[in-house]
Design a protein around this motif. Sequence first.
Motif, PDB file in Angstrom:
ATOM      1  N   PRO A 249       3.892   4.129 -11.513  1.00 54.68           N
ATOM      2  CA  PRO A 249       3.725   4.528 -12.920  1.00 54.68           C
ATOM      3  C   PRO A 249       4.072   3.447 -13.933  1.00 54.68           C
ATOM      4  CG  PRO A 249       4.689   6.316 -11.659  1.00 54.68           C
ATOM      5  CD  PRO A 249       4.650   5.134 -10.743  1.00 54.68           C
ATOM      6  N   ARG A 250       5.113   2.644 -13.677  1.00 57.64           N
ATOM      7  CA  ARG A 250       5.522   1.638 -14.656  1.00 57.64           C
ATOM      8  C   ARG A 250       4.425   0.598 -14.898  1.00 57.64           C
ATOM      9  NH1 ARG A 250      10.418  -2.486 -13.464  1.00 57.64           N
ATOM     10  NH2 ARG A 250       8.795  -3.300 -12.086  1.00 57.64           N
ATOM     11  N   GLU A 251       3.600   0.363 -13.887  1.00 53.86           N
ATOM     12  CA  GLU A 251       2.578  -0.669 -13.983  1.00 53.86           C
ATOM     13  C   GLU A 251       1.250  -0.153 -14.536  1.00 53.86           C
ATOM     14  OE1 GLU A 251       2.272  -2.409 -10.141  1.00 53.86           O
ATOM     15  OE2 GLU A 251       4.393  -2.977 -10.045  1.00 53.86           O
ATOM     16  N   VAL A 252       1.148   1.157 -14.752  1.00 55.94           N
ATOM     17  CA  VAL A 252      -0.088   1.737 -15.283  1.00 55.94           C
ATOM     18  C   VAL A 252      -0.140   1.461 -16.791  1.00 55.94           C
ATOM     19  CG1 VAL A 252      -1.397   3.861 -15.642  1.00 55.94           C
ATOM     20  CG2 VAL A 252      -0.136   3.503 -13.497  1.00 55.94           C
ATOM     21  N   LYS A 253      -1.238   0.837 -17.235  1.00 53.37           N
ATOM     22  CA  LYS A 253      -1.389   0.460 -18.646  1.00 53.37           C
ATOM     23  C   LYS A 253      -2.636   1.117 -19.234  1.00 53.37           C
ATOM     24  CE  LYS A 253       2.056  -2.432 -18.058  1.00 53.37           C
ATOM     25  NZ  LYS A 253       3.407  -2.124 -18.566  1.00 53.37           N
ATOM     26  N   GLN A 254      -2.436   1.917 -20.286  1.00 51.66           N
ATOM     27  CA  GLN A 254      -3.532   2.516 -21.051  1.00 51.66           C
ATOM     28  C   GLN A 254      -4.596   3.115 -20.121  1.00 51.66           C
ATOM     29  OE1 GLN A 254      -4.861  -0.709 -23.568  1.00 51.66           O
ATOM     30  NE2 GLN A 254      -3.200  -0.389 -25.043  1.00 51.66           N
TER      31      GLN A 254
ATOM     32  N   SER B 110       9.447   8.653  -9.453  1.00 50.18           N
ATOM     33  CA  SER B 110       9.989   7.338  -9.801  1.00 50.18           C
ATOM     34  C   SER B 110       8.954   6.581 -10.622  1.00 50.18           C
ATOM     35  CB  SER B 110      10.329   6.542  -8.536  1.00 50.18           C
ATOM     36  OG  SER B 110      10.711   5.231  -8.881  1.00 50.18           O
ATOM     37  N   ARG B 111       9.433   5.896 -11.636  1.00 46.67           N
ATOM     38  CA  ARG B 111       8.520   5.089 -12.446  1.00 46.67           C
ATOM     39  C   ARG B 111       8.322   3.696 -11.856  1.00 46.67           C
ATOM     40  NH1 ARG B 111       7.106   7.135 -17.208  1.00 46.67           N
ATOM     41  NH2 ARG B 111       6.464   5.058 -17.932  1.00 46.67           N
ATOM     42  N   VAL B 112       9.186   3.308 -10.936  1.00 46.00           N
ATOM     43  CA  VAL B 112       9.109   1.947 -10.402  1.00 46.00           C
ATOM     44  C   VAL B 112       8.691   1.903  -8.933  1.00 46.00           C
ATOM     45  CG1 VAL B 112      10.803   1.099 -12.048  1.00 46.00           C
ATOM     46  CG2 VAL B 112      11.572   1.937  -9.826  1.00 46.00           C
ATOM     47  N   LYS B 113       8.713   3.033  -8.247  1.00 48.72           N
ATOM     48  CA  LYS B 113       8.332   3.066  -6.835  1.00 48.72           C
ATOM     49  C   LYS B 113       6.941   3.659  -6.682  1.00 48.72           C
ATOM     50  CE  LYS B 113      13.007   3.522  -4.958  1.00 48.72           C
ATOM     51  NZ  LYS B 113      13.900   4.362  -4.113  1.00 48.72           N
ATOM     52  N   ALA B 114       6.192   3.114  -5.719  1.00 51.16           N
ATOM     53  CA  ALA B 114       4.834   3.611  -5.466  1.00 51.16           C
ATOM     54  C   ALA B 114       4.894   4.941  -4.742  1.00 51.16           C
ATOM     55  CB  ALA B 114       4.050   2.597  -4.645  1.00 51.16           C
ATOM     56  N   SER B 115       4.025   5.855  -5.105  1.00 52.53           N
ATOM     57  CA  SER B 115       3.904   7.146  -4.425  1.00 52.53           C
ATOM     58  C   SER B 115       2.420   7.468  -4.263  1.00 52.53           C
ATOM     59  CB  SER B 115       4.626   8.247  -5.208  1.00 52.53           C
ATOM     60  OG  SER B 115       4.091   8.359  -6.508  1.00 52.53           O
ATOM     61  N   PRO B 116       2.069   8.299  -3.291  1.00 52.61           N
ATOM     62  CA  PRO B 116       0.654   8.557  -3.019  1.00 52.61           C
ATOM     63  C   PRO B 116       0.002   9.419  -4.103  1.00 52.61           C
ATOM     64  CG  PRO B 116       2.036   9.885  -1.588  1.00 52.61           C
ATOM     65  CD  PRO B 116       2.956   8.963  -2.323  1.00 52.61           C
ATOM     66  N   LEU B 117      -1.178   8.995  -4.523  1.00 55.34           N
ATOM     67  CA  LEU B 117      -1.969   9.755  -5.487  1.00 55.34           C
ATOM     68  C   LEU B 117      -3.072  10.523  -4.783  1.00 55.34           C
ATOM     69  CD1 LEU B 117      -2.594  10.266  -8.574  1.00 55.34           C
ATOM     70  CD2 LEU B 117      -4.272   8.430  -8.346  1.00 55.34           C
ATOM     71  N   LEU B 118      -3.711   9.877  -3.810  1.00 55.55           N
ATOM     72  CA  LEU B 118      -4.809  10.488  -3.070  1.00 55.55           C
ATOM     73  C   LEU B 118      -4.717   9.976  -1.637  1.00 55.55           C
ATOM     74  CD1 LEU B 118      -7.308  12.326  -3.389  1.00 55.55           C
ATOM     75  CD2 LEU B 118      -8.658  10.269  -3.853  1.00 55.55           C
TER      76      LEU B 118
ATOM     77  N   ASP C  30     -13.611  -1.389  -5.475  1.00 56.26           N
ATOM     78  CA  ASP C  30     -14.054  -2.447  -6.390  1.00 56.26           C
ATOM     79  C   ASP C  30     -13.729  -2.133  -7.844  1.00 56.26           C
ATOM     80  OD1 ASP C  30     -14.978  -3.880  -4.269  1.00 56.26           O
ATOM     81  OD2 ASP C  30     -17.066  -3.224  -4.459  1.00 56.26           O
ATOM     82  N   ASN C  31     -13.521  -0.861  -8.156  1.00 55.43           N
ATOM     83  CA  ASN C  31     -13.242  -0.475  -9.541  1.00 55.43           C
ATOM     84  C   ASN C  31     -11.758  -0.455  -9.877  1.00 55.43           C
ATOM     85  OD1 ASN C  31     -16.038   0.458 -10.639  1.00 55.43           O
ATOM     86  ND2 ASN C  31     -15.877   1.450  -8.636  1.00 55.43           N
ATOM     87  N   LEU C  32     -10.905  -0.616  -8.864  1.00 57.46           N
ATOM     88  CA  LEU C  32      -9.465  -0.534  -9.117  1.00 57.46           C
ATOM     89  C   LEU C  32      -8.951  -1.691  -9.969  1.00 57.46           C
ATOM     90  CD1 LEU C  32      -7.844   0.752  -5.795  1.00 57.46           C
ATOM     91  CD2 LEU C  32      -8.316   2.002  -7.898  1.00 57.46           C
ATOM     92  N   ILE C  33      -9.717  -2.785 -10.052  1.00 48.95           N
ATOM     93  CA  ILE C  33      -9.286  -3.913 -10.880  1.00 48.95           C
ATOM     94  C   ILE C  33      -9.143  -3.529 -12.343  1.00 48.95           C
ATOM     95  CG2 ILE C  33     -11.620  -4.773 -11.347  1.00 48.95           C
ATOM     96  CD1 ILE C  33     -10.474  -7.620 -11.013  1.00 48.95           C
ATOM     97  N   ASP C  34      -9.882  -2.464 -12.736  1.00 49.56           N
ATOM     98  CA  ASP C  34      -9.804  -1.992 -14.118  1.00 49.56           C
ATOM     99  C   ASP C  34      -8.655  -1.018 -14.342  1.00 49.56           C
ATOM    100  OD1 ASP C  34     -12.103  -3.461 -14.681  1.00 49.56           O
ATOM    101  OD2 ASP C  34     -13.428  -1.792 -14.140  1.00 49.56           O
ATOM    102  N   PHE C  35      -7.924  -0.716 -13.275  1.00 47.11           N
ATOM    103  CA  PHE C  35      -6.849   0.275 -13.374  1.00 47.11           C
ATOM    104  C   PHE C  35      -5.569  -0.309 -12.778  1.00 47.11           C
ATOM    105  CE2 PHE C  35     -10.836   2.644 -13.100  1.00 47.11           C
ATOM    106  CZ  PHE C  35     -10.745   3.464 -14.224  1.00 47.11           C
ATOM    107  N   PRO C  36      -4.835  -1.095 -13.561  1.00 48.50           N
ATOM    108  CA  PRO C  36      -3.581  -1.674 -13.052  1.00 48.50           C
ATOM    109  C   PRO C  36      -2.568  -0.579 -12.706  1.00 48.50           C
ATOM    110  CG  PRO C  36      -3.767  -1.971 -15.431  1.00 48.50           C
ATOM    111  CD  PRO C  36      -5.091  -1.467 -14.967  1.00 48.50           C
TER     112      PRO C  36
ATOM    113  N   PHE D 113      -2.486   0.754  -9.662  1.00 49.23           N
ATOM    114  CA  PHE D 113      -2.999   1.492  -8.511  1.00 49.23           C
ATOM    115  C   PHE D 113      -3.315   0.510  -7.388  1.00 49.23           C
ATOM    116  CE2 PHE D 113      -3.919   4.040 -12.219  1.00 49.23           C
ATOM    117  CZ  PHE D 113      -3.518   5.309 -11.821  1.00 49.23           C
ATOM    118  N   SER D 114      -3.019   0.918  -6.151  1.00 50.00           N
ATOM    119  CA  SER D 114      -3.245   0.044  -4.993  1.00 50.00           C
ATOM    120  C   SER D 114      -3.636   0.889  -3.792  1.00 50.00           C
ATOM    121  CB  SER D 114      -1.986  -0.764  -4.682  1.00 50.00           C
ATOM    122  OG  SER D 114      -0.903   0.111  -4.396  1.00 50.00           O
ATOM    123  N   ILE D 115      -4.146   0.218  -2.798  1.00 53.16           N
ATOM    124  CA  ILE D 115      -4.570   0.883  -1.559  1.00 53.16           C
ATOM    125  C   ILE D 115      -3.570   0.550  -0.455  1.00 53.16           C
ATOM    126  CG2 ILE D 115      -6.340   0.996   0.231  1.00 53.16           C
ATOM    127  CD1 ILE D 115      -7.174   2.357  -2.320  1.00 53.16           C
TER     128      ILE D 115
END
Length: 612
Positions: A78-83, A111-119, A132-138, A140-142
């Motif tokens: 969450p902390r790394e998610v921007k707009q 947690s705002r600083v730890k990664a957790s599963p979204l999907l 390929d579209n994740l570059i537009d969404f900071p 988020f990672s696989i």
Amino acid sequence: MQYLEGRKYVVQAIFLAVALVFATRLFYIQVLDGSYKLAADRNTLQRIVQTPYRGLIYDRKGQILVQNTPVYDLMVTPREVKQLDTVRFAQLLQLPLEEVRAVMKAARAFSRVKASPLLQNLSTPELAAIQDNLIDFPGFSIKSRMARSYNTHSMAHALGYVGSITPAFLEKPKYAKYQPGEFLGITGLESYYEEQLMGRRGVQYRMVNVRGIEKGAFRGGEFDTLSVAGQDLHLSIDSELQAYGELLMQGKRGSIVALDPKTGEILAFVSAPMFDPATLSGKGMGNRYMELLNNPERPLFNRPLMATYPPGSVFKLVNELVALQMGVVLPNTGFPCNQRLVRCTHNHEHPSNVGIAIKNSCNPYFYQVMRAAVMRGRSTNRFEDARLGLGEWRRQVMKFGLGDRLGVDMSQEKKGLIPSPDFYDKRNGFHRWNYRTVYSLSIGQGEIGITGLQMANVLATIANRGYYYTPHFVKSVGQGGPLPQFRERHTVGVDAMHFEALIPGMQAVVDGRGGTGSLASLAEFGISVAGKTGTVQNPHGDDHATFAAFAPAEDPKIAIAVFIENAGFGGTSAAPMAALMMEKYLRGNIAPWRKRWEFWLQGPAEKFVRHR
């Protein structure tokens, strides 16, 4: 003055010693020990936990049942998610907007600083559609991992399933080493052998810059550890026999348990209704689980371990063995078929010995056998005599693995019930009950309750002439054999000669003229079967049917217990099903002319009641 001068040097020495200790400690921390630098560098380090390769599961013939398939999880920090453009992001994931918002809220709460599963559980094609579209969404990672996949449609209750760890699990010390989003065994063998299947995690530390771009291993990988793959499980289950049992139990409620008496290995473990193990894996697993949970037929209910029923006439075998060991009856002891004591459902000859009584399942005979064991004149008070006698009787019965957990390698096992004197004191009052209150126990009715696994184990004990090994599913963990507790022999305190007295009567049940279990005969194949039928009274509907046996009688290789709810007589429904299972295991196939039985046995149990 000299005294004061001496004290000055002592104080200086103390200060010098303290300074030396501090200097030595600082040198160690700053130069020799890198752990503090590692802690200081955490803002520029990425800690990557390597989940080990989960152990595979095989059947007794080496056929792979459960394996691992690569899947992918979409993670969010969450902390790394921007707009975040939530609408566009939801469209990319093909999820409802409200669901995306709810998951993001839960991630921030964790947690705002730890990664957790979204999907979770994305397949390779699904990953390709969004990666390929994740570059537009900071933010988020696989994350790739291995998920369970199945090469069988059977054995769901035995295998269990793997699921994502929940907050409730994480609160328990036992699961302290797990992290949110990780998977573990929830039920069945996946849960019982979680430690062996899971293996040991590895950790890698990677240097990253402020933009999160990896810059290489931290200090050359000095603090990295390798993961260790989990151990494979080699089961005793015969997958062909298991699938055949599930075929026969289609449309019914009940259980089939088959054991190898010589080892305690479970050969088949059928709980009906059943479901495909793949139902509880992959994307959408949560919804499918809820469908099973809300199904009125209760397919998630593990009947061989959790359903307790009165055993009916099968329990007469245990009663007779206890009485023989107590010395209150002999093999040639006869009792009249006195239906003023209890109703007998079979027309038969006078039971002049135990063999005739077992063959004809004579209720009055076994009523009198148990009365001889319980009412032995220990007290002049008949209430106290019954109380003392029942206590002694119960202690001997429980040695057969009844009234307590056997200790099978699976959780959720129920104890069953062998009622005690205290049980009747609480229900009826102290000295307000006697043998007439408890006589239904003599024929396996009343308050007594046992599981399908316990019933199969009783037959294994008789097949072994007085001992058993704790039933278990796993022949070998890795290359090490079964766990130690499954190699221990348990004796039941009854002499072998008493078992020999019972077996001819059990053979007459199946192969004797007029025996109640003739439909379980395998005589045409040269195989002798020793068994016992049971019809269990059910105040809520049609009677339940049961049959328990072992074969060959002279050298047992399989012990089996079949329990079918609301199917009427055990001899007309459960017995032929046990016969087909034993034939399948001992011969490897079903004779062509007997295959018509398969069609007759399949379908609702009610048809047995209609045609009995």
